[in-house]
Motif scaffolding. Structure first.
Motif, mmCIF file in Angstrom:
data_model
loop_
_atom_site.group_PDB
_atom_site.id
_atom_site.type_symbol
_atom_site.label_atom_id
_atom_site.label_comp_id
_atom_site.label_asym_id
_atom_site.label_seq_id
_atom_site.Cartn_x
_atom_site.Cartn_y
_atom_site.Cartn_z
ATOM 1 N N ASN A 209 0.808 -1.244 -0.078
ATOM 2 C CA ASN A 209 -0.014 0.015 0.030
ATOM 3 C C ASN A 209 0.701 1.297 0.003
ATOM 4 N N ASP A 210 1.864 1.216 0.850
ATOM 5 C CA ASP A 210 2.872 2.390 1.033
ATOM 6 C C ASP A 210 3.597 2.577 -0.255
ATOM 7 N N GLN A 211 3.790 1.295 -1.006
ATOM 8 C CA GLN A 211 4.513 1.645 -2.217
ATOM 9 C C GLN A 211 3.648 2.109 -3.209
ATOM 10 N N LEU A 212 2.412 1.744 -3.160
ATOM 11 C CA LEU A 212 1.274 2.098 -4.201
ATOM 12 C C LEU A 212 1.188 3.586 -4.187
ATOM 13 N N GLN A 216 1.828 6.468 -6.527
ATOM 14 C CA GLN A 216 0.928 7.269 -6.958
ATOM 15 C C GLN A 216 1.448 8.860 -7.251
ATOM 16 N N GLN A 217 1.904 9.211 -5.868
ATOM 17 C CA GLN A 217 2.504 10.261 -5.739
ATOM 18 C C GLN A 217 3.594 10.737 -7.025
ATOM 19 N N GLN A 218 4.441 9.785 -7.126
ATOM 20 C CA GLN A 218 5.431 9.718 -8.060
ATOM 21 C C GLN A 218 4.601 10.312 -9.447
ATOM 22 N N LEU A 219 3.511 9.506 -9.801
ATOM 23 C CA LEU A 219 2.786 9.427 -11.034
ATOM 24 C C LEU A 219 2.274 10.946 -11.116
ATOM 25 N N GLN A 221 3.197 13.433 -9.639
ATOM 26 C CA GLN A 221 4.358 14.386 -9.663
ATOM 27 C C GLN A 221 4.678 14.553 -11.324
ATOM 28 N N ALA A 222 4.882 13.258 -11.721
ATOM 29 C CA ALA A 222 5.256 12.950 -13.125
ATOM 30 C C ALA A 222 4.565 13.725 -13.955
ATOM 31 N N ASP A 223 3.017 13.551 -13.853
ATOM 32 C CA ASP A 223 2.126 14.201 -14.673
ATOM 33 C C ASP A 223 2.123 15.641 -14.622
ATOM 34 N N LYS A 224 2.230 15.979 -13.326
ATOM 35 C CA LYS A 224 2.211 17.653 -12.996
ATOM 36 C C LYS A 224 3.422 18.093 -13.886
ATOM 37 N N LEU A 225 4.740 17.502 -13.477
ATOM 38 C CA LEU A 225 5.701 17.896 -14.351
ATOM 39 C C LEU A 225 5.801 17.898 -15.974
ATOM 40 N N ALA A 226 5.128 16.891 -16.293
ATOM 41 C CA ALA A 226 5.006 16.829 -17.707
ATOM 42 C C ALA A 226 4.307 17.884 -18.429
ATOM 43 N N SER A 227 3.095 18.310 -17.678
ATOM 44 C CA SER A 227 2.413 19.359 -18.030
ATOM 45 C C SER A 227 2.879 20.840 -17.946
ATOM 46 N N ILE A 228 3.518 20.961 -16.770
ATOM 47 C CA ILE A 228 4.496 22.213 -16.595
ATOM 48 C C ILE A 228 5.442 22.181 -17.658
ATOM 49 N N GLY A 229 6.223 21.063 -18.256
ATOM 50 C CA GLY A 229 7.190 20.690 -18.915
ATOM 51 C C GLY A 229 6.653 21.560 -20.375
ATOM 52 N N GLN A 230 5.501 20.985 -20.767
ATOM 53 C CA GLN A 230 4.769 21.471 -21.896
ATOM 54 C C GLN A 230 4.624 23.156 -21.953
ATOM 55 N N LEU A 231 4.097 23.456 -20.909
ATOM 56 C CA LEU A 231 3.878 24.708 -20.775
ATOM 57 C C LEU A 231 5.140 25.738 -20.775
ATOM 58 N N ALA A 232 6.330 25.152 -20.090
ATOM 59 C CA ALA A 232 7.377 25.727 -19.915
ATOM 60 C C ALA A 232 8.046 25.776 -21.393
ATOM 61 N N ALA A 233 8.002 24.675 -22.173
ATOM 62 C CA ALA A 233 8.648 24.801 -23.452
ATOM 63 C C ALA A 233 7.918 25.722 -24.370
ATOM 64 N N GLY A 234 6.660 25.970 -24.352
ATOM 65 C CA GLY A 234 5.863 26.770 -25.122
ATOM 66 C C GLY A 234 6.344 28.288 -24.472
ATOM 67 N N VAL A 235 6.450 28.655 -23.349
ATOM 68 C CA VAL A 235 6.893 29.983 -23.185
ATOM 69 C C VAL A 235 8.150 30.260 -23.434
ATOM 70 N N ALA A 236 9.063 29.229 -22.980
ATOM 71 C CA ALA A 236 10.408 29.397 -23.569
ATOM 72 C C ALA A 236 10.610 29.702 -25.001
ATOM 73 N N HIS A 237 9.746 29.163 -25.883
ATOM 74 C CA HIS A 237 9.850 29.344 -27.286
ATOM 75 C C HIS A 237 9.490 30.648 -27.631
ATOM 76 N N GLU A 238 8.271 31.108 -27.009
ATOM 77 C CA GLU A 238 7.816 32.395 -27.150
ATOM 78 C C GLU A 238 8.699 33.755 -26.748
ATOM 79 N N ILE A 239 9.302 33.276 -25.303
ATOM 80 C CA ILE A 239 10.409 34.220 -25.018
ATOM 81 C C ILE A 239 11.591 34.455 -25.672
ATOM 82 N N ASN A 240 11.987 33.155 -26.062
ATOM 83 C CA ASN A 240 13.398 33.060 -26.600
ATOM 84 C C ASN A 240 13.336 34.062 -28.015
ATOM 85 N N ASN A 241 12.385 34.217 -28.790
ATOM 86 C CA ASN A 241 12.491 34.944 -29.951
ATOM 87 C C ASN A 241 12.701 36.675 -29.643
ATOM 88 N N PRO A 242 11.780 37.192 -28.802
ATOM 89 C CA PRO A 242 12.073 38.626 -28.528
ATOM 90 C C PRO A 242 13.670 38.964 -27.500
#
Ligand SMILES: Nc1ncnc2c1ncn2[C@@H]1O[C@H](COP(=O)(O)OP(=O)(O)OP(=O)(O)O)[C@@H](O)[C@H]1O
Ligand SMILES: [Mg+2]
Length: 491
Positions: A209-212, A216-219, A221-242
């Motif tokens: 149960n603990d492992q689960l 789950q927490q890791q999942l 976290q990973a999920d959160k990081l993945a979506s933040i990663g996408q957001l970050a990639a977009g923001v980085a791309h937008e800021i990179n040009n100016p």
């Protein structure tokens, strides 16, 4: 054959001899079967009870020495015969252990035996024989009484059988009880075993149960990081040009400013000559120069430019970090690299940041080269070491960098400090991008999220062991080889 008068028993001789009629009648009427013999073993008396009990008449017996016939199929002495002959030593031979001396009459014996020839099914007889003496104490015969104890013996036997039966039942019951007890013990043992098993599986379940929940927490976290990663990639791309054109314009602007200041220098040099030719214009220029405090501008503009350039460089770094964090477009190559060499060079780079705050202790294990993106792994080490240095307070601390390997397929590297440690409510967020507890301008909060992304890309994981006030230990697990192309080319 009639007994001789001389052989009459002494008991009877006080009144008459052994053949006395009155006595005979008394003898006859006596309810206990009784017979008497003389010293020649000739039957002198055989009463009615005797006739009745044994089925032999007085006429058959008196005057003969065939009294054995009433008891046995073959001739043998009776108890009375042995007493008449005064041969007690012969008793065991004929009666085994069934006889004993009579307690009341000296020289008398009694015995008990079964006589199968008597009656229909045989009879048990208790018989007592005593010597008959004359007035001088001389043995003149013997008298034997017989009592039918069949009923008692039958009752006794029944009782014995009942007792035996009871004993058997008790034995059986005891055995059954012992069996049941054994079964019960076995049951209890099994129950204990089952309980232990239950406890064990409960523990296993709890661990699972603990492992689960960790997974789950890791999942999450990973999920959160993945979506933040996408957001970050977009923001980085937008800021990179100016940021790119601000940066390049900046260099041009710097050039223009240099030219403008050179021009101003030239004007200022011409000011003295202008004073004579056009004093009014010269005065206006001077007044304008003093008003805008050109000397100050000359100093301050380069400083502003430098500061802005630094700002822009920082923005570029942040954008680069963001891009690295969400990097999918990595063009780096997987190579077999020595982790220790990478750590050493990284420690050199950050030494300025660390050396005034902590001693760095290296504790390297025996680990193989690993297939990795070395620059990115260096980045992870750098972020962890810099964080460790920042966690150390006013007092000089210690940062320990360890490596090791638990199995042939994995290695780990660890950065441990004896700094502030991490509070539980903070711990859950340290891998989030932009999460920082540092003052504005001091931390972007991207260090750990970057490290997390890199380690994930390597197929590894990061473990944190920390407590407030007790320092922190970040352990990075990395696989030795990467799946996919290039994995086969071991060094
Ligand atoms: N070794 C450590 N000891 C104590 N706290 C730590 C340690 N490492 C990380 N932290 C905490 O985690 C937070 C996030 O760390 P992270 O490296 O992601 O960002 P940062 O260090 O704040 O900024 P930067 O982007 O400059 O690295 C830190 O602000 C700090 O609160
Ligand atoms: Mg950091």
């Amino acid at each position: 054959m009639k007994p001789a008068a001389t052989s009459a028993p002494a008991l009877l001789s006080a009144h008459s001899d052994i053949g006395d009629i009155a006595l005979s009648e008394f003898f006859d009427g006596h309810p206990v079967a009784t017979f008497a013999i003389d010293t020649r073993h000739v039957v002198t008396h055989w009463n009615r009870a005797c006739e009745h009990l044994l089925g032999w008449s007085k006429a058959d017996m008196i005057g003969t020495d065939h009294h054995w016939q009433a008891f046995y199929p073959r001739a043998r002495p009776l108890l009375a015969d042995l007493i008449v002959d005064n041969q007690p030593e012969q008793l065991p031979r004929h009666y085994g252990e069934k006889y004993r001396p009579c307690a009341l009459i000296p020289g008398a014996y009694e015995a008990e035996d079964f006589f199968p020839n008597l009656g229909a099914g045989g009879h048990w007889l208790h018989f007592t024989a005593a010597p008959l003496r004359d007035s001088r104490g001389q043995v003149v015969g013997a008298i034997e009484t017989l009592r039918d104890v069949t009923e008692r013996r039958v009752a006794e036997n029944a009782l014995r059988r009942a007792y035996d039966n009871l004993e058997h039942v008790v034995h059986k019951r005891t055995a059954q009880l012992a069996d049941m007890n054994e079964q019960l013990q076995e049951d209890i043992r099994q129950r204990h075993q089952a309980e232990a098993e239950l406890r064990r599986s409960n523990l296993e379940l709890t661990a699972l149960n603990d492992q689960l929940s960790r997974a789950q927490q890791q999942l999450v976290q990973a999920d959160k990081l993945a979506s933040i990663g996408q957001l970050a990639a977009g923001v980085a791309h937008e800021i990179n040009n100016p940021v790119g054109y601000i940066f390049s314009n900046f260099s041009t602007l710097q050039g223009y400013l240099d030219q403008l200041f050179a021009m101003l220098d030239a004007y200022q040099g011409a000011e003295a000559a202008l004073a004579d030719a056009a004093p009014a214009a010269a005065a206006a220029l001077r007044e304008q120069r003093q008003r805008i405090d050109l000397d100050f501008l000359r100093q301050d503009v380069p400083a502003l430019m430098a500061e802005s350039r630094e700002g822009i460089v920082r923005v570029r770094h942040i954008v680069q970090d963001l891009k690295d964090f969400s990097r999918v477009d990595s063009n780096q190559e997987w190579v077999w690299a020595n982790l220790h060499r990478g750590i050493d060079s990284t420690l050199n780079i950050v030494s300025n940041e660390v050396k005034y705050k902590a001693d760095v202790v290296k504790d390297y294990g025996d680990i193989p080269d690993i297939q990795c993106l070395p620059l990115q792994i260096n980045q992870v080490v750098m972020n962890l070491v810099v964080n460790a240095a920042h966690a150390i307070g006013a007092q000089r601390g210690r940062i320990t960098v360890r490596t090791g390997s638990a199995d042939p397929d994995q290695v780990w590297l660890e950065v441990a400090d004896n700094g502030s440690g991490i509070a539980p409510e903070v711990l859950a967020r340290i891998f989030d991008p932009f999460f920082t507890t540092k003052a504005v301008g001091q931390g972007t909060g991207l260090g750990l999220s970057l490290a997390y992304g890199i380690v994930r890309k390597h197929g590894g994981r990061i473990e944190v062991d920390t407590a407030p006030g007790a320092g922190s230990r970040f352990r990075v697990w990395l696989p030795v080889r990467q799946p996919g192309p290039g994995a086969a080319e071991a060094p």
